[in-house]
Write a protein that holds these residues in place. Structure first.
Motif, PDB file in Angstrom:
ATOM      1  N   ALA A 171       9.865  -0.384  -0.014  1.00 50.79           N
ATOM      2  CA  ALA A 171       8.995  -0.894   0.925  1.00 50.79           C
ATOM      3  C   ALA A 171       8.389   0.237   1.989  1.00 50.79           C
ATOM      4  O   ALA A 171       9.291   1.078   2.371  1.00 50.79           O
ATOM      5  CB  ALA A 171       9.649  -1.929   1.796  1.00 50.79           C
ATOM      6  N   GLY A 172       6.915   0.581   2.117  1.00 57.18           N
ATOM      7  CA  GLY A 172       6.306   1.357   2.846  1.00 57.18           C
ATOM      8  C   GLY A 172       6.165   2.364   2.106  1.00 57.18           C
ATOM      9  O   GLY A 172       5.606   3.416   2.845  1.00 57.18           O
ATOM     10  N   GLU A 173       6.536   2.853   1.083  1.00 58.99           N
ATOM     11  CA  GLU A 173       6.318   3.897   0.373  1.00 58.99           C
ATOM     12  C   GLU A 173       4.884   4.168  -0.101  1.00 58.99           C
ATOM     13  O   GLU A 173       4.329   5.278  -0.142  1.00 58.99           O
ATOM     14  CB  GLU A 173       7.417   4.078  -0.957  1.00 58.99           C
ATOM     15  N   VAL A 174       4.296   3.206  -0.641  1.00 57.40           N
ATOM     16  CA  VAL A 174       2.952   3.223  -1.112  1.00 57.40           C
ATOM     17  C   VAL A 174       1.947   3.802   0.098  1.00 57.40           C
ATOM     18  O   VAL A 174       1.151   4.567   0.076  1.00 57.40           O
ATOM     19  CB  VAL A 174       2.530   2.074  -1.828  1.00 57.40           C
ATOM     20  N   LYS A 175       1.971   2.909   1.269  1.00 51.92           N
ATOM     21  CA  LYS A 175       1.350   3.378   2.322  1.00 51.92           C
ATOM     22  C   LYS A 175       1.543   4.716   2.920  1.00 51.92           C
ATOM     23  O   LYS A 175       0.715   5.387   3.144  1.00 51.92           O
ATOM     24  CB  LYS A 175       1.731   2.309   3.211  1.00 51.92           C
ATOM     25  N   LYS A 176       2.794   5.079   2.810  1.00 48.47           N
ATOM     26  CA  LYS A 176       2.943   6.645   3.078  1.00 48.47           C
ATOM     27  C   LYS A 176       2.308   7.400   2.322  1.00 48.47           C
ATOM     28  O   LYS A 176       1.763   8.355   2.636  1.00 48.47           O
ATOM     29  CB  LYS A 176       4.391   6.977   3.403  1.00 48.47           C
ATOM     30  N   LEU A 177       2.468   7.111   1.057  1.00 46.69           N
ATOM     31  CA  LEU A 177       1.821   8.239  -0.294  1.00 46.69           C
ATOM     32  C   LEU A 177       0.574   8.290  -0.135  1.00 46.69           C
ATOM     33  O   LEU A 177      -0.022   9.145  -0.161  1.00 46.69           O
ATOM     34  CB  LEU A 177       2.452   7.543  -1.398  1.00 46.69           C
ATOM     35  N   GLY A 204      -2.726   1.117 -10.056  1.00 46.04           N
ATOM     36  CA  GLY A 204      -1.732   0.187 -10.573  1.00 46.04           C
ATOM     37  C   GLY A 204      -0.785  -0.201  -9.639  1.00 46.04           C
ATOM     38  O   GLY A 204       0.341   0.350  -9.117  1.00 46.04           O
ATOM     39  N   VAL A 205      -1.060  -1.282  -9.104  1.00 50.44           N
ATOM     40  CA  VAL A 205      -0.235  -2.045  -7.892  1.00 50.44           C
ATOM     41  C   VAL A 205       0.311  -3.435  -8.383  1.00 50.44           C
ATOM     42  O   VAL A 205      -0.380  -3.959  -9.366  1.00 50.44           O
ATOM     43  CB  VAL A 205      -1.068  -2.120  -6.420  1.00 50.44           C
ATOM     44  N   ASP A 206       1.398  -3.873  -8.104  1.00 53.81           N
ATOM     45  CA  ASP A 206       1.977  -5.114  -8.402  1.00 53.81           C
ATOM     46  C   ASP A 206       2.253  -5.874  -7.123  1.00 53.81           C
ATOM     47  O   ASP A 206       3.432  -5.922  -6.798  1.00 53.81           O
ATOM     48  CB  ASP A 206       3.295  -4.745  -9.250  1.00 53.81           C
ATOM     49  N   ILE A 207       1.319  -6.835  -6.983  1.00 54.72           N
ATOM     50  CA  ILE A 207       1.368  -7.715  -5.735  1.00 54.72           C
ATOM     51  C   ILE A 207       2.505  -8.787  -5.910  1.00 54.72           C
ATOM     52  O   ILE A 207       3.054  -9.343  -5.210  1.00 54.72           O
ATOM     53  CB  ILE A 207       0.302  -8.252  -5.155  1.00 54.72           C
ATOM     54  N   HIS A 208       2.854  -9.279  -7.339  1.00 56.01           N
ATOM     55  CA  HIS A 208       3.851 -10.060  -7.857  1.00 56.01           C
ATOM     56  C   HIS A 208       5.085  -9.716  -7.329  1.00 56.01           C
ATOM     57  O   HIS A 208       5.842 -10.517  -6.922  1.00 56.01           O
ATOM     58  CB  HIS A 208       3.573 -10.153  -9.390  1.00 56.01           C
ATOM     59  N   ARG A 209       5.437  -8.400  -7.689  1.00 55.63           N
ATOM     60  CA  ARG A 209       6.792  -8.135  -7.286  1.00 55.63           C
ATOM     61  C   ARG A 209       6.997  -7.210  -6.169  1.00 55.63           C
ATOM     62  O   ARG A 209       8.318  -7.118  -5.484  1.00 55.63           O
ATOM     63  CB  ARG A 209       7.477  -7.174  -8.696  1.00 55.63           C
ATOM     64  N   ASP A 210       6.148  -6.604  -6.062  1.00 52.37           N
ATOM     65  CA  ASP A 210       6.062  -5.719  -4.775  1.00 52.37           C
ATOM     66  C   ASP A 210       5.488  -6.346  -3.439  1.00 52.37           C
ATOM     67  O   ASP A 210       5.449  -5.471  -2.069  1.00 52.37           O
ATOM     68  CB  ASP A 210       5.487  -4.437  -4.723  1.00 52.37           C
ATOM     69  N   GLY A 211       4.720  -7.269  -3.428  1.00 50.32           N
ATOM     70  CA  GLY A 211       4.206  -7.995  -2.338  1.00 50.32           C
ATOM     71  C   GLY A 211       2.979  -7.370  -1.914  1.00 50.32           C
ATOM     72  O   GLY A 211       2.567  -6.439  -2.706  1.00 50.32           O
ATOM     73  N   PRO A 214       1.521  -2.774  -0.758  1.00 53.26           N
ATOM     74  CA  PRO A 214       0.669  -1.710  -1.352  1.00 53.26           C
ATOM     75  C   PRO A 214      -0.779  -1.783  -1.777  1.00 53.26           C
ATOM     76  O   PRO A 214      -1.489  -1.017  -1.596  1.00 53.26           O
ATOM     77  CB  PRO A 214       1.239  -1.675  -2.845  1.00 53.26           C
ATOM     78  N   LEU A 215      -1.106  -3.136  -2.134  1.00 48.53           N
ATOM     79  CA  LEU A 215      -2.761  -3.431  -2.126  1.00 48.53           C
ATOM     80  C   LEU A 215      -3.335  -3.082  -0.979  1.00 48.53           C
ATOM     81  O   LEU A 215      -4.489  -2.590  -0.947  1.00 48.53           O
ATOM     82  CB  LEU A 215      -2.818  -4.794  -2.652  1.00 48.53           C
TER      83      LEU A 215
END
Length: 375
Positions: A171-177, A204-211, A214-215
């Motif tokens: 959680a939060g890693e994609v936003k930081k990245l 490549g994001v996964d809103i099904h499993r990661d919410g 990230p999108l």
């Protein structure tokens, strides 16, 4: 009626020599059906089993998430160019081996276990490969130099884009990245690639499993990229972004799927950007229970999702099979899942009344434009 021409915008390949967890970190079960060779020969066998198979003009290869021993390479801030190169080559051994495999495909020089034969290389119209966008720009460019050398001239000409998977993160890693200055600078630099044609970036994001987070972070990142491109002036083309697999929206097996408000908001934000595309792919793996076994039932579930994609990305939605990963959730067996997705997309286009040039765009035109693929 099958389409007259198909460019499959999303397939994966690997030789029998790259089927362990040291080649792909996700291949942890040696008995899993994906942990075996998946070559062009195998792909052609599946394609030929479908009535639409004769329409396939080519495919775009997409990187397969090769193994890395750590998140970042061990490079000292005072490392020389030679030391940086050596550290990157050791750290990215598996992704560089992937390039060697692709180089053999283009050169049509198969080794035992590669799974292709003479003439097959022409079907690979482009390749989307991995690159370390999370590293400092100087190190990122050093890696691209290594990759170009390993690939050789013929393969490098067919590199049409890059991908760094943003799914399965904390959680939060994609936003930081993707919000970091280094990441944005590295993405912006793609606009100068391919001798001015520019490289694409596959998302490549996964809103099904990661919410949805990230999108949302990706949407913000694309805005930052556009701002930086404007600030830089017109010395490079805008980077083209290709969203994979409907962003992995969760799907309902027994009824029509209602799109989430966050997904719809992202489409409304990104849709007006003429350099953002969406892949109509990956759906088989996103159903809550068993994937429906018929094209009509699959389309019924997608009937509120896909029309919104067509509306948000007119002429910028592209067909992709996601072979062989489509077989994970595919209900028709390894031989027939490719054809079932073809049938499903045909029916989706019919029900959405997508015709003529717009229909051609889904089957091959959008991918050709997004990746700068020449026929």
């Amino acid at each position: 009626m099958p389409p007259s021409r198909i460019l499959d915008s999303h397939i994966h390949l690997w030789p029998s020599t790259s089927t362990t967890s040291k080649d792909h970190g996700w291949m942890t079960d040696p008995d899993h059906f994906l942990a075996k060779r998946h070559g062009i020969t195998d792909y052609k066998s599946v394609v030929s089993a479908s009535p639409a198979g004769s329409s396939l003009s080519g495919f775009v290869y997409v990187e397969t998430d090769r193994y890395l021993p750590s998140r970042t390479p061990d490079i000292s801030p005072t490392a020389s160019g030679g030391e940086t190169k050596k550290a990157l080559e050791e750290w990215a051994k598996a992704p560089l081996e992937e390039l060697r495999f692709l180089r053999r495909i283009v050169a049509e020089t198969p080794q035992e276990g590669d799974g292709f034969e003479g003439g097959d290389g022409r079907k690979m119209k482009g390749a989307v490969v991995w690159a370390p966008f999370h590293l400092a720009p100087s190190v990122f460019q050093a890696y691209l130099n290594i990759a170009e050398s390993v690939a050789g001239e013929r393969l490098w000409e067919r590199i049409v884009g890059f991908r760094y998977l943003l799914q399965g993160k904390e959680a939060g890693e994609v936003k930081k990245l993707v919000g970091s200055a280094d990441w944005v600078e590295n993405i912006v630099s793609l606009g100068k690639g391919r001798q001015g044609q520019g490289w694409a970036f596959d998302v490549g994001v996964d809103i099904h499993r990661d919410g949805p987070e990230p999108l949302g972070a990706v949407s913000e990142m694309i805005q930052k990229v556009r701002e930086q491109e404007t600030e830089n002036g017109m010395d490079a083309k805008p980077v083209r972004f290709v969203l994979n697999h409907l962003c992995k929206h969760a799907l309902t097996s027994s009824s029509r799927t209602e799109p989430t408000k966050e997904w719809q908001a992202a489409l409304e934000t990104l849709g007006p950007d003429q350099n953002v595309f969406m892949k109509l792919s990956g759906a088989f793996n996103e159903f809550d229970n068993n994937t429906p076994s018929t094209a009509s039932d699959i389309v019924s579930s997608l009937s509120s999702v896909v029309p919104r994609v067509f509306e948000a990305f007119p002429e910028r939605t592209m067909f992709g099979s996601d072979w062989p990963v489509c077989n994970v959730g595919g209900p028709a067996g390894e031989k027939a899942n490719w054809g079932l997705w073809i049938d499903s997309v045909e029916l989706l286009l019919k029900e959405a009344k997508v015709e003529g040039k717009s229909k051609d765009s889904v089957w091959w035109g959008a991918a050709s434009r997004a990746y700068g693929v020449q026929w």
